[in-house]
Design a protein around this motif. Structure first.
Motif, PDB file in Angstrom:
ATOM      1  N   LEU D  58       0.789  -1.930  -0.100  1.00 39.02           N
ATOM      2  CA  LEU D  58      -0.355  -0.427   0.120  1.00 39.02           C
ATOM      3  C   LEU D  58       0.972   1.501   0.049  1.00 39.02           C
ATOM      4  O   LEU D  58       0.188   2.393  -0.249  1.00 39.02           O
ATOM      5  CB  LEU D  58      -0.858   0.229   1.138  1.00 39.02           C
ATOM      6  N   VAL D  60       3.123   1.908  -2.068  1.00 41.07           N
ATOM      7  CA  VAL D  60       2.973   1.870  -3.625  1.00 41.07           C
ATOM      8  C   VAL D  60       2.124   2.086  -4.663  1.00 41.07           C
ATOM      9  O   VAL D  60       1.543   2.841  -4.994  1.00 41.07           O
ATOM     10  CB  VAL D  60       4.640   1.689  -4.478  1.00 41.07           C
ATOM     11  N   MET D  61       0.812   1.293  -4.207  1.00 43.04           N
ATOM     12  CA  MET D  61      -0.221   1.001  -4.750  1.00 43.04           C
ATOM     13  C   MET D  61      -0.795   1.494  -4.912  1.00 43.04           C
ATOM     14  O   MET D  61      -1.704   1.568  -3.253  1.00 43.04           O
ATOM     15  CB  MET D  61      -0.502  -0.842  -4.892  1.00 43.04           C
ATOM     16  N   PRO D  62      -1.984   2.788  -5.250  1.00 45.26           N
ATOM     17  CA  PRO D  62      -3.357   3.016  -5.172  1.00 45.26           C
ATOM     18  C   PRO D  62      -3.843   2.240  -5.130  1.00 45.26           C
ATOM     19  O   PRO D  62      -4.168   1.044  -5.595  1.00 45.26           O
ATOM     20  CB  PRO D  62      -3.084   4.180  -5.846  1.00 45.26           C
ATOM     21  N   VAL D  97      -2.238   3.587   6.025  1.00 43.82           N
ATOM     22  CA  VAL D  97      -1.132   4.226   4.924  1.00 43.82           C
ATOM     23  C   VAL D  97      -1.905   3.942   3.125  1.00 43.82           C
ATOM     24  O   VAL D  97      -0.865   4.356   2.573  1.00 43.82           O
ATOM     25  CB  VAL D  97      -0.366   2.619   4.389  1.00 43.82           C
ATOM     26  N   ALA D  98      -2.898   3.351   3.217  1.00 39.34           N
ATOM     27  CA  ALA D  98      -3.688   3.853   1.545  1.00 39.34           C
ATOM     28  C   ALA D  98      -3.754   5.120   1.738  1.00 39.34           C
ATOM     29  O   ALA D  98      -4.265   6.088   2.276  1.00 39.34           O
ATOM     30  CB  ALA D  98      -5.243   3.162   2.112  1.00 39.34           C
ATOM     31  N   ASP D  99      -3.777   4.900   0.243  1.00 40.46           N
ATOM     32  CA  ASP D  99      -4.564   6.400  -0.353  1.00 40.46           C
ATOM     33  C   ASP D  99      -5.689   6.689   0.139  1.00 40.46           C
ATOM     34  O   ASP D  99      -5.707   8.251  -0.268  1.00 40.46           O
ATOM     35  CB  ASP D  99      -3.819   6.787  -1.769  1.00 40.46           C
ATOM     36  N   LYS D 138      -6.134  -2.434  -7.416  1.00 42.30           N
ATOM     37  CA  LYS D 138      -5.656  -0.760  -7.384  1.00 42.30           C
ATOM     38  C   LYS D 138      -6.544   0.100  -8.010  1.00 42.30           C
ATOM     39  O   LYS D 138      -7.257  -0.029  -8.590  1.00 42.30           O
ATOM     40  CB  LYS D 138      -4.253  -1.171  -8.518  1.00 42.30           C
ATOM     41  N   VAL D 140      -6.820   4.434  -9.603  1.00 43.77           N
ATOM     42  CA  VAL D 140      -5.619   5.309 -10.471  1.00 43.77           C
ATOM     43  C   VAL D 140      -5.033   6.110  -9.490  1.00 43.77           C
ATOM     44  O   VAL D 140      -5.317   6.476  -8.029  1.00 43.77           O
ATOM     45  CB  VAL D 140      -6.771   5.737 -10.797  1.00 43.77           C
ATOM     46  N   VAL D 141      -3.534   6.670 -10.114  1.00 43.87           N
ATOM     47  CA  VAL D 141      -2.903   7.973  -9.913  1.00 43.87           C
ATOM     48  C   VAL D 141      -3.967   8.756 -10.394  1.00 43.87           C
ATOM     49  O   VAL D 141      -3.555   9.202 -11.631  1.00 43.87           O
ATOM     50  CB  VAL D 141      -1.588   7.210  -9.727  1.00 43.87           C
ATOM     51  N   PRO D 143      -3.966  12.498 -11.738  1.00 46.89           N
ATOM     52  CA  PRO D 143      -2.997  13.294 -12.614  1.00 46.89           C
ATOM     53  C   PRO D 143      -2.133  14.107 -12.243  1.00 46.89           C
ATOM     54  O   PRO D 143      -3.193  15.296 -11.029  1.00 46.89           O
ATOM     55  CB  PRO D 143      -3.624  13.831 -14.035  1.00 46.89           C
TER      56      PRO D 143
ATOM     57  N   MET E   1       0.101   2.467 -12.748  1.00 47.61           N
ATOM     58  CA  MET E   1       2.001   3.372 -12.030  1.00 47.61           C
ATOM     59  C   MET E   1       1.569   3.263 -11.044  1.00 47.61           C
ATOM     60  O   MET E   1       0.239   2.907 -10.116  1.00 47.61           O
ATOM     61  CB  MET E   1       0.503   5.420 -12.487  1.00 47.61           C
ATOM     62  N   LEU E   2       2.200   3.916 -10.431  1.00 44.46           N
ATOM     63  CA  LEU E   2       2.200   3.770  -8.432  1.00 44.46           C
ATOM     64  C   LEU E   2       2.792   4.869  -8.019  1.00 44.46           C
ATOM     65  O   LEU E   2       3.114   5.872  -8.657  1.00 44.46           O
ATOM     66  CB  LEU E   2       3.865   3.046  -8.520  1.00 44.46           C
ATOM     67  N   ARG E   3       2.046   5.229  -6.761  1.00 44.62           N
ATOM     68  CA  ARG E   3       2.778   6.462  -5.993  1.00 44.62           C
ATOM     69  C   ARG E   3       3.485   6.660  -5.475  1.00 44.62           C
ATOM     70  O   ARG E   3       4.560   6.129  -5.451  1.00 44.62           O
ATOM     71  CB  ARG E   3       1.677   5.969  -4.337  1.00 44.62           C
ATOM     72  N   ASP E   4       3.926   7.944  -5.833  1.00 47.72           N
ATOM     73  CA  ASP E   4       5.598   8.895  -5.663  1.00 47.72           C
ATOM     74  C   ASP E   4       6.549   7.610  -6.536  1.00 47.72           C
ATOM     75  O   ASP E   4       7.573   8.349  -5.920  1.00 47.72           O
ATOM     76  CB  ASP E   4       5.699   8.310  -4.269  1.00 47.72           C
ATOM     77  N   ILE E   5       5.962   7.113  -7.638  1.00 48.64           N
ATOM     78  CA  ILE E   5       7.670   6.370  -8.000  1.00 48.64           C
ATOM     79  C   ILE E   5       7.064   7.393  -9.245  1.00 48.64           C
ATOM     80  O   ILE E   5       6.624   6.690 -10.143  1.00 48.64           O
ATOM     81  CB  ILE E   5       7.142   5.296  -8.240  1.00 48.64           C
TER      82      ILE E   5
ATOM     83  N   ASN I  32      -3.576   3.591 -17.361  1.00 44.38           N
ATOM     84  CA  ASN I  32      -4.114   3.476 -15.606  1.00 44.38           C
ATOM     85  C   ASN I  32      -5.175   2.693 -15.845  1.00 44.38           C
ATOM     86  O   ASN I  32      -5.920   1.683 -15.126  1.00 44.38           O
ATOM     87  CB  ASN I  32      -5.226   4.599 -15.159  1.00 44.38           C
ATOM     88  N   GLN I 128      -2.234  10.639 -19.115  1.00 46.52           N
ATOM     89  CA  GLN I 128      -2.821  10.317 -17.188  1.00 46.52           C
ATOM     90  C   GLN I 128      -3.902  11.557 -17.721  1.00 46.52           C
ATOM     91  O   GLN I 128      -4.798  11.221 -16.584  1.00 46.52           O
ATOM     92  CB  GLN I 128      -1.720  11.413 -17.020  1.00 46.52           C
ATOM     93  N   ARG I 129      -4.436  11.615 -18.833  1.00 47.47           N
ATOM     94  CA  ARG I 129      -6.061  12.814 -18.784  1.00 47.47           C
ATOM     95  C   ARG I 129      -6.775  10.934 -18.364  1.00 47.47           C
ATOM     96  O   ARG I 129      -6.816   9.934 -19.311  1.00 47.47           O
ATOM     97  CB  ARG I 129      -5.728  13.518 -20.440  1.00 47.47           C
TER      98      ARG I 129
END
Lengths: 143, 143, 143, 143, 143, 143, 143, 143, 143, 143
Positions: D58, D60-62, D97-99, D138, D140-141, D143, E1-5, I32, I128-129
């Motif tokens: 968690l 790194v993974m959203p 920890v999770a986003d 998982k 999404v990150v 933008p 994508m990953l968080r903060d990478i 994503n 990313q859009r």
């Protein structure tokens, strides 16, 4: 299983023995031999003795009679001229089963390892007796 | 060979046993069993008896105690209620070696084949006695 | 998991240890070691300490007692005669767990890398302490 | 090791996490879970606890916030409405920890197995506590 | 994508960076570099500039501070002592992003090719500017 | 070549025959049979007659005596009750070589193709005579 | 089978012959030749004579007429100047079938093995007559 | 097919051309060239002339203008200073299609073979004219 | 790089585009999108925008003019009749670059996923859009 | 190249034709056909016309005379009863080259695609004429 073929000859070992040609060598190795890091091809017969495997192999594989050393064992490190008990049993099996008579010759330990690296294949057995390794060279089947 | 691990557990069989999880099943098959055409994963222990292999497997693999049938053999076609002699020996081994008591149950021949198709792996032994097949289900190691 | 086998021995590591023979060497490497570019075979145990892994490995792998240096660590670059703290812990584990006593020997840093290239396999651990690498040589299981 | 990335995220696990897309699921499985026979892709972190691995994943993974059940555990067979202690710890980790916030939901045991079969991958840990399995989806990150 | 990478670190490139150890080298190559015929491992980031890739790589990869030349570029053939404009940008990125300061050193063109052949991997970018190649050596993450 | 094993049994065919179990079937196919698109495993013996191959196969493979149809040929399309000349020769070979007596049974052409699709393997021979195909089912070797 | 192409030319052998270019060599080996350990590429025609295979090969393969030794056999060890009977038959086949005349030349036994190691491929036949090996060099098809 | 790309550039050949970098070489070989035994990578365009293939290749591949010999043919054995007719056509194509002017240079026959062994790839065409081989070296695309 | 071919078309993507035929579909996916678990073939262009990739793809790939929907995007879940901004840009690119005019059509989200599963390949971009995915169908190149 | 075999029959195509059996079908496809996504096996002859390839194929492959439709083309969508010009040329080639007379039959477009999916292989040519596809069924070579 197949008719009249020793059942300990597995599919892979039969394939190896049949694909070998005149002069190719097979190492029958004991349970402590570094077979995976030494052999060009490896097959395993865990739980079996090297003597059982030698008997099965010689029941189908002709022994080379073009050379004087078609069967090779490892010299005892502490006494190169001595003969370990299992080697006597190897000799008895050759006397009984092989298609040609052959006197087992021996190699110094590291020369034996080098020879094994260039062999066609190594069969790793479950043999636990000391010096339970033998190299046999395939001969020809006369027409 | 490894310390305190039965040497007939080959590298591949150890890998299989270690990778199996709770509820996965292993078939210990006799020499006539159609293992290659049935199993999802195959390994061989040619020349060994199924009883030897069962003993070695149970020395490291926990038996499932969440179900009532963690050990299954094949019913005799001619007499489904009879017990072949080798099954009595399987039961003795379970009694002696397994981490949990288990009463062997049996499956009709074709139901046994179907069960084997969905097993994690099949170990083909050199067992020559009739009905020398057994399926064992892996349990958990308590924390 | 398996009965009475340390659960950090993964399926791949158990396979490697069981397939190694007399004289084959295993590198237990720390998290910064260039394992992928060095090893002939690689397996990973991320997140574990090298000391945990050494203890698990020696619980099943016999240590070679035919040679005087069956366990090798890397000399500190700045002081070759000094002993890093983790090496003292390695020695304690050998004293406690190994089947034969052995005094850890050391190799100059680049000699250690060369030795690792010819090893049977490298296990990359998550060890973060400095000089957390050790090479152990497999012995034989006495019959 | 990499800067600011939890070192228990191995090369293979990082690759899996980076290749997963929105909606793909990861199973963090305990040491008894039948991971090899269940998962479409398998990686192992032997010797680590599922809670350690969840925390690293968690970091790194959203987590998916498009659905109401992005985190799923297995219901206790004997008491589906109870919460095993490790699940409380999983919830704490998500909270920390999770986003995105997420309330862990649960699945009946066999529904959990089915869900795991369609997951992107299974990470087999060394977790020995009961019910130490969790599926995370998982997200999404942004933008 | 990953968080903060950085999202330009693809699954394959992340795997490579995580698997590299202390002293392993990565080549970030421009679009004309003969990467496929040179590299031991190849991954591609077509369409991206070498400067973007260097920044992303150094955001996670520690730079070796045990050597004086952890970053190497190619000397201009016509004027070995000159510095191509992109190398100035590489130096700025190292100054801004790297975990350790490092002064870029340079290699004669064919020495650079030889060095690239022994690197852990080559990342082929879409960089079109001249001399847009750099070799970076991985360091250690302090405990 | 091997001692006392018909030399037309190639390494691959010996491997297949040895790996087959009770009830597995082998198709000995003529030169026009669509072997590559039909068989689960294929091996070739170009230039040989199906009768030669049947004789060699039966010299090592037990024929199943648990069923009434362990040998199957294809019915003539124009006259299902007729017997092609080569089938008479197949019957003679079975009478001479097989370990159990068996009366060849026949299948309608498309039923034969379906049966071949589920066979263990197909051996494509160079047989040019019409209807030169036969399926044989492996039996058991009595202990 | 194909129209007007000798049916003993198997799919693999046709592929090899078509892929060979000017100057590439093919070894037609007898049943005792160590083909698997010698050849860069191997294909088998078990049960056929080397003379049959030579005739089929030369029916499609042009023989090199840029060199004086496009066909090579092995000298008899005991009498290098003698000609084994099968070599006379090889010469007759060349005279009858080849697109260019060629006088068979011979190599000392170990020189023959060395030459075979660098050949494009080895076809292992079932030839049982002594000295039943021949190397043929591919020529060009005139425009 | 693709827009504005010569359709004889197959998927594999396009991949090769795009993956080549500055200084990598491509061999366009005639129908008799021993391409399979010589090339590090092979692709085929059977039935096409080498001149067609050269024209298509140069329509997308830049020719190296850093060296004086970016195009090389084989010298006639009998008259090294003569120019085979097809080489004149190769020169015309370069003059018409290449992005940089280049004068074809030539290599002695065996030097040409050696050079081909180190090339990135060989394209085997159906060219039947003598000396129908050419090596072209890839250049850079200016930014 | 190649002459007059957009350099973001990597070797693998060029191979895919060239190997596709009339009616095959390509998915250009955003960062994503679950590309690895959806696509039959996957290639990546990390760090690039979907609009860049669409432009490069259409510069070489003909768009199908046999159907009314050769370009498909995903409908906004909350408002199926709305058009996300990036889709307007996709339409502009088609208007500018495609060989045939085409009006982008849209699919409901899960219908889009299903369509993607049967596509020839998926290119995962770094877009990313939101809603940055488009499916394009390959047409024919007129003779 | 081989003697008396059309040189456009590449190594792979020759292998396919030789391995096909009675009733197996080959698709000769034009340059726009979706061969990669349709065929079970694919080979390419870029740059050649389908008529050239049909002629070469029929020079070695017998045409099935057990069925009434051993040659199949695709119906024109707009006029199923019309005959495209290239089909007239296909018929002429069959009349001239095939070993048995055959009248080309036709399939509706999507039925043709379905038939192609179950064919033994697809050869993708460079044919640019419309409807330049044909399926031919292999017959037998009479003894």
């Amino acid at each position: 299983m197949l008719r009249d073929i020793d059942p300990i000859l597995s599919p892979d070992l039969l394939h190896i023995l049949r694909a070998m040609g005149h002069g190719d060598e097979l190492v029958i190795a004991d349970a402590n031999f570094p077979a995976t890091s030494t052999g060009q091809r490896i097959t395993r017969l865990d739980g079996l003795e090297a003597t059982q495997v030698l008997q099965a192999v010689l029941s189908v594989m002709p022994l080379d009679n073009f050379v004087s050393d078609p069967a090779l064992t490892m010299q005892m490190v502490e006494d190169p001229s001595a003969t370990p008990p299992i080697v006597l049993m190897f000799q008895d099996i050759i006397n009984d089963v092989a298609d040609h008579p052959a006197q087992i010759q021996s190699l110094e330990r590291f020369a034996f390892y080098q020879r094994a690296k260039s062999a066609f294949a190594v069969v790793q057995t479950g043999e636990q007796r000391l010096y339970g390794n033998i190299i046999v060279k395939k001969g020809v089947v006369a027409p």
